[in-house]
Design a protein around this motif. Structure first.
Motif: not given
Length: 538
Positions: A134-144, A449-450, A468-477
């Motif tokens: 589940y390492a990706w879970y901390l990547e989802i909210p864009t932790i630096i 969706l992530d 699809f990746d770009q859409l989900m990345d943009s959703s966080r904006d």
């Protein structure tokens, strides 16, 4: 009752939340006569793969870890955000967060829980050496730096988290993710005891070694038989806890129900499908059915031929009669699923894809045509293995779907594996088509969706679409919920076109709960905490 420090304009939730009363505990109505013995026995569905919060990914593990540990925040009885170790938090821009920890939070050995424990835990979770699923879970909210650390490009020490002092924990995000705080009840964000892990290594989760910071502490673990936890006398809110001991049994649905009816289990994990109507008739007050933010689906291994062919994936998806599965095979209130995000999620209403409007006969006709185009027919039948983890309910669905695919001339071999082996097969890509289910980690469409992003740690079918990746990345904006919803609609439309998964039904939670168990919540994420419950005299 929660209150806000000040009426500051917010992006998603309170920009500043402070001094919230501790409400996450057993709420025993006045006049209730409690039983002298406060012990709870729960069906757990399967033997947990691990009790290390950073090395788990499934529901069987999470159910136990929620009792053993507590994160910065907690999910309340109705799925609401409640204080955990953090008694308050603040942000001005939804990118820079400060969490103020309660000074009476302690580990089960009496040591204080500090911001340094959270800093260590977050960095440990993303460190490739930990190999957290589940390492990706901390990547989802864009932790630096989370993405670069997971990819091995930067050291874990560069993660955007920091203990400002013993009781102030800082998290910095690259983007203003408006639902970040609600993500922090997930087990991956729990603190873990650094000195205990240093002392015992991988054996730190064994009874006698394990130190945790939740309402309970591990007392016994007999593999494939039972796990027992007892009240953690050092827990900061122990005075409000009523249940003294909890036992988790790794048993299947039928054994679970049989032991429930014999009075040996107080709360089942799920329900055997074939006995649901019987229980609804005989014990309607004990049958608890609630909405659940999750979807049951089959995933295609797009790295294997012929599942790299969208025609094959689409044909197999079309041929599943979801109404039969939801109404006849399951029959517990499940709804047919045509997309990844269920209707039950907060703040987003999925749009049904065009193919969902076809009759089943029309879908079957199109499916046969697509398989023929892909080179499959009577003279060259498609042969596939359908993988599922051992469970009576999963088997019933698999048998039904195999029968539906047989009508297309597809030859299906059913492969069932125990939970740990099944997870390994998924990770290693050792499958053609596999049963999957995804329960939201927080009540927001992105939590589902992530899953289909290229780099997501649980994207077991290895679907990859840059759009699809770009859409989900943009959703966080997108701070505005309506704007995010538009992005989510586009993402669902891409999945409907590429068909990397075959959605089957939207989950509900159906279990038996003894009438003497008080405090059972209707949590949309099914995040149950034993500390909220109590046993009434009976």
């Amino acid at each position: 009752m929660t209150h806000k420090k000040a009426m500051i304009p917010t992006l998603f939730m309170a920009a500043v939340v402070a001094a919230i009363p501790a409400t996450h505990a057993a709420d025993v109505p006045a006049g209730t006569q409690l039983a002298k013995v406060q012990e709870l026995v729960k069906g757990n569905g399967a033997e947990p793969a691990s009790l290390d919060p950073h090395k788990t990914e499934g529901v069987p593990e999470s159910q136990i870890l929620r009792d053993l540990f507590e994160g910065l925040i907690s999910s309340g009885p109705k799925g609401e955000v409640l204080p955990g170790v953090a008694q308050s938090w603040e942000t001005k821009d939804n990118k820079h967060y400060l969490f103020h920890l309660r000074k009476n939070a302690k580990w089960s050995n009496g040591d204080p829980v500090t911001a340094h424990d959270f800093e260590y835990a977050f960095k440990r979770a993303v460190d490739p050496k930990t190999a957290s699923p589940y390492a990706w879970y901390l990547e989802i909210p864009t932790i630096i730096n989370a993405s670069d650390i997971i990819a091995g490009k930067k050291p874990a020490e560069t993660l955007g988290v920091k203990a400002i002092d013993d009781y102030t924990f800082e998290v910095q995000l690259e983007k203003a993710v408006p639902y970040f705080v609600s993500m922090l009840s997930r087990t991956t964000t729990y603190p873990v005891p650094k000195k205990v892990i240093a002392q015992f290594g991988d054996k730190w989760t064994q009874p006698g070694n394990m130190v945790s910071n939740g309402a309970y502490a591990l007392s016994q673990w007999v593999v494939n038989e039972r796990i027992e936890v007892e009240r953690n006398k050092h827990y900061w809110n122990d005075a409000k806890t009523v249940i003294n001991q909890v036992t988790y049994l790794p048993i299947d649905n039928n054994a679970d129900l049989n032991r429930y009816l014999a009075g040996e289990v107080d709360m089942t994990y799920q329900m055997p499908i074939e006995r649901f109507k019987q229980m609804k008739k005989e014990k309607p007050d004990e049958l608890k059915v609630t909405g659940y933010v999750g979807t049951y689906f089959y995933t295609f291994n797009v790295k294997r031929k012929p599942y790299d062919d969208v025609r094959v994936r689409t044909a197999l998806t079309y041929a599943i009669d979801r109404n039969v599965i939801a109404d006849k095979v399951m029959g517990q209130g499940q709804q047919p699923a045509y997309g990844l995000v269920p209707d039950f999620v907060d703040g987003f209403k999925p749009t049904a894809p065009e193919w969902s409007k076809l009759t089943q006969a029309e879908r079957n006709t199109q499916a046969k045509g697509l398989l023929s185009e892909a080179g499959y027919g009577p003279g060259n039948p498609l042969k596939l293995d359908l993988l599922y983890n051992t469970d009576d309910n999963h088997k019933r669905v698999a048998v039904a779907v195999a029968s539906m695919w047989k009508q297309l001339g597809v030859e299906v071999s059913l492969v069932n594996q125990e939970w740990k082996t099944y997870l390994d097969s998924l990770k290693q890509g050792q499958f053609d088509v596999a049963r999957r289910g995804w329960i939201a980690d927080y009540n927001e469409a992105s939590s589902l969706l992530d899953l289909m992003q290229t780099t997501h740690g649980n994207n077991d079918g290895k679907y990859s679409n840059p759009a699809f990746d770009q859409l989900m990345d943009s959703s966080r904006d997108q701070v505005d919920a309506a704007a995010r919803s538009k992005v989510y609609q586009q993402a669902e439309a891409l999945l409907a076109k590429d068909m990397p998964i075959a959605p089957i039904y939207q989950y509900v939670t159906a279990r038996m709960v003894q009438p003497y168990v008080g405090g059972y919540p209707a949590n949309p994420l099914d995040e149950l905490h034993s500390k909220e419950m109590y046993i009434v005299a009976h």
